[in-house]
Design an enzyme around this catalytic site. Structure first.
Site, PDB file in Angstrom:
ATOM      1  N   TYR A 150       0.836  -1.207   0.000  1.00  0.00           N
ATOM      2  CA  TYR A 150       0.000   0.000   0.000  1.00  0.00           C
ATOM      3  C   TYR A 150       0.871   1.258   0.000  1.00  0.00           C
ATOM      4  O   TYR A 150       0.706   2.156  -0.836  1.00  0.00           O
ATOM      5  CB  TYR A 150      -0.879  -0.069   1.250  1.00  0.00           C
ATOM      6  CG  TYR A 150      -1.785   1.109   1.503  1.00  0.00           C
ATOM      7  CD1 TYR A 150      -2.861   1.389   0.664  1.00  0.00           C
ATOM      8  CD2 TYR A 150      -1.598   1.913   2.627  1.00  0.00           C
ATOM      9  CE1 TYR A 150      -3.710   2.456   0.941  1.00  0.00           C
ATOM     10  CE2 TYR A 150      -2.448   2.972   2.906  1.00  0.00           C
ATOM     11  CZ  TYR A 150      -3.501   3.243   2.055  1.00  0.00           C
ATOM     12  OH  TYR A 150      -4.346   4.288   2.332  1.00  0.00           O
TER      13      TYR A 150
HETATM   14  N1  LIG Z   1      -9.904   4.868   5.450  1.00  0.00           N
HETATM   15  C1  LIG Z   1      -8.777   5.365   5.941  1.00  0.00           C
HETATM   16  O1  LIG Z   1      -8.549   5.387   7.143  1.00  0.00           O
HETATM   17  C2  LIG Z   1      -7.732   5.943   5.002  1.00  0.00           C
HETATM   18  C3  LIG Z   1      -6.562   6.495   5.526  1.00  0.00           C
HETATM   19  C4  LIG Z   1      -5.619   7.035   4.651  1.00  0.00           C
HETATM   20  C5  LIG Z   1      -5.847   7.035   3.277  1.00  0.00           C
HETATM   21  N2  LIG Z   1      -6.978   6.464   2.791  1.00  0.00           N
HETATM   22  C6  LIG Z   1      -7.166   6.485   1.342  1.00  0.00           C
HETATM   23  O2  LIG Z   1      -8.407   7.127   1.047  1.00  0.00           O
HETATM   24  C7  LIG Z   1      -8.994   6.548  -0.118  1.00  0.00           C
HETATM   25  C8  LIG Z   1     -10.379   6.042   0.189  1.00  0.00           C
HETATM   26  O3  LIG Z   1     -10.325   5.152   1.279  1.00  0.00           O
HETATM   27  P1  LIG Z   1     -11.626   4.414   1.853  1.00  0.00           P
HETATM   28  O4  LIG Z   1     -11.273   3.921   3.186  1.00  0.00           O
HETATM   29  O5  LIG Z   1     -12.827   5.255   1.662  1.00  0.00           O
HETATM   30  O6  LIG Z   1     -11.687   3.155   0.857  1.00  0.00           O
HETATM   31  P2  LIG Z   1     -12.851   2.051   0.679  1.00  0.00           P
HETATM   32  O7  LIG Z   1     -12.201   0.728   0.764  1.00  0.00           O
HETATM   33  O8  LIG Z   1     -14.003   2.342   1.569  1.00  0.00           O
HETATM   34  O9  LIG Z   1     -13.249   2.255  -0.843  1.00  0.00           O
HETATM   35  C9  LIG Z   1     -13.691   3.479  -1.339  1.00  0.00           C
HETATM   36  C10 LIG Z   1     -14.519   3.242  -2.570  1.00  0.00           C
HETATM   37  O10 LIG Z   1     -13.681   2.741  -3.622  1.00  0.00           O
HETATM   38  C11 LIG Z   1     -14.370   1.698  -4.309  1.00  0.00           C
HETATM   39  N3  LIG Z   1     -13.411   0.824  -4.973  1.00  0.00           N
HETATM   40  C12 LIG Z   1     -12.544  -0.040  -4.398  1.00  0.00           C
HETATM   41  N4  LIG Z   1     -11.823  -0.670  -5.355  1.00  0.00           N
HETATM   42  C13 LIG Z   1     -12.251  -0.186  -6.541  1.00  0.00           C
HETATM   43  C14 LIG Z   1     -11.908  -0.448  -7.894  1.00  0.00           C
HETATM   44  N5  LIG Z   1     -10.966  -1.337  -8.206  1.00  0.00           N
HETATM   45  N6  LIG Z   1     -12.561   0.226  -8.854  1.00  0.00           N
HETATM   46  C15 LIG Z   1     -13.534   1.124  -8.557  1.00  0.00           C
HETATM   47  N7  LIG Z   1     -13.899   1.406  -7.302  1.00  0.00           N
HETATM   48  C16 LIG Z   1     -13.274   0.774  -6.304  1.00  0.00           C
HETATM   49  C17 LIG Z   1     -15.175   1.020  -3.195  1.00  0.00           C
HETATM   50  O11 LIG Z   1     -16.257   0.269  -3.736  1.00  0.00           O
HETATM   51  C18 LIG Z   1     -15.632   2.202  -2.360  1.00  0.00           C
HETATM   52  O12 LIG Z   1     -16.859   2.721  -2.802  1.00  0.00           O
HETATM   53  C19 LIG Z   1      -8.017   5.456  -0.567  1.00  0.00           C
HETATM   54  O13 LIG Z   1      -7.114   5.981  -1.508  1.00  0.00           O
HETATM   55  C20 LIG Z   1      -7.298   5.103   0.715  1.00  0.00           C
HETATM   56  O14 LIG Z   1      -6.056   4.516   0.471  1.00  0.00           O
HETATM   57  C21 LIG Z   1      -7.925   5.930   3.612  1.00  0.00           C
END
Ligand SMILES: NC(=O)c1ccc[n+]([C@@H]2O[C@H](COP(=O)([O-])OP(=O)(O)OC[C@H]3O[C@@H](n4cnc5c(N)ncnc54)[C@H](O)[C@@H]3O)[C@@H](O)[C@H]2O)c1
Length: 247
Positions: A150
């Protein structure tokens, strides 16, 4: 800040942080094309946001999905002003245990999709200038354990963002990164089972609470898409309650 009539493509835009971003952007006057693999979440987003959103079902790592998203932005809303590369699927494991499949999942849905969406968006953004917001992560910046696949993809995205910020500045296209950390979404899954770890993690957030996608992350993305940030490019903004300072 307002985003009146700006047209924005949001990947992973149906739920999670992306869903919060789609909702906040529309509330501020934008038109959104949300791309997601979750059909059910897409349906509920469309029901909530009506004519201000178009939903495209697809896997962001597939090349034609990026092209289709740009076509949808043009045919539905007449062009493109911004792109948010939010989607990223990854599995956590110690470096020595990561499989090739897990490395591919992280790089294909994270780095590769970001690159493909940027390439597809470029000709549209170059018409009047625009803003790209890519997603990093605080855990990548501090080098947290079990995040190798990641974190590597996230830092590749930051490298790509810095270079394209320089190359695309001539077209008035800005490229910035938002790196969240210490969000409610991140701790929800394990907080009840590991109360001590939850408390220890909370103590590493100087602002004293975990962040909320809708009120703590999406507004930062909205700012970078708006004209209020027109003199900012090549930056990483950390939405993390100050947590990166304590790791
Ligand atoms: N959640 C956290 O604590 C956190 C922390 C730091 C960074 N992030 C980053 O923020 C962003 C969103 O995180 P999140 O926790 O909301 O993620 P999540 O896993 O909830 O997914 C967000 C959305 O992306 C969609 N998705 C996943 N794979 C996909 C694909 N291959 N094609 C199309 N859609 C796809 C999912 O269906 C979902 O609707 C990401 O880049 C993640 O790395 C998240």
């Amino acid at each position: 800040m307002q985003l009146e009539n700006k047209v924005i493509v949001v990947t992973g835009g149906a739920s999670g942080i992306g869903g919060a971003i789609s909702r906040v952007l529309v509330a501020r006057g934008a038109k959104v094309v949300a791309v997601d693999i979750n059909a059910e979440a897409g349906e509920s987003l469309t029901k909530d946001l009506g004519a201000n959103v178009r939903f495209l079902l697809g896997d962001v790592s597939e090349q034609d999905v990026a092209t289709n998203a740009m076509e949808m932005a043009t045919s539905s809303f007449g062009g493109l002003d911004g792109l948010v590369n939010n989607a990223h699927a990854s599995r956590q494991a110690m470096f020595n245990e990561l499989t090739e499949e897990q490395w591919d999942l992280s790089f294909n849905t994270g780095f590769r999709a970001t690159r493909q969406f940027m390439a597809a968006a470029y000709p549209l953004l170059a018409v009047n200038g625009g803003s790209v917001v890519n997603f990093g992560s605080g855990s990548a910046i501090v080098g947290q354990q079990t995040q190798a696949a990641y974190a590597s993809a996230k830092e590749a995205i930051r490298g790509l963002s810095r270079v394209t910020a320089n190359e695309w500045a001539k077209d008035n296209i800005r490229v910035n990164v938002v790196s969240p950390m210490a969000l409610t979404a991140g701790v929800k899954a394990w907080s009840e089972a590991f109360p001590k770890m939850y408390q220890d993690s909370l103590e590493k957030v100087p602002l004293g609470r975990f962040g909320d996608p809708e009120t703590d992350v999406a507004p930062v993305v909205a700012f970078l898409l708006s004209d209020d940030s027109r003199y900012m490019t090549g930056q990483t903004l950390m939405a993390d309650g100050g947590a990166n300072k304590l790791y």
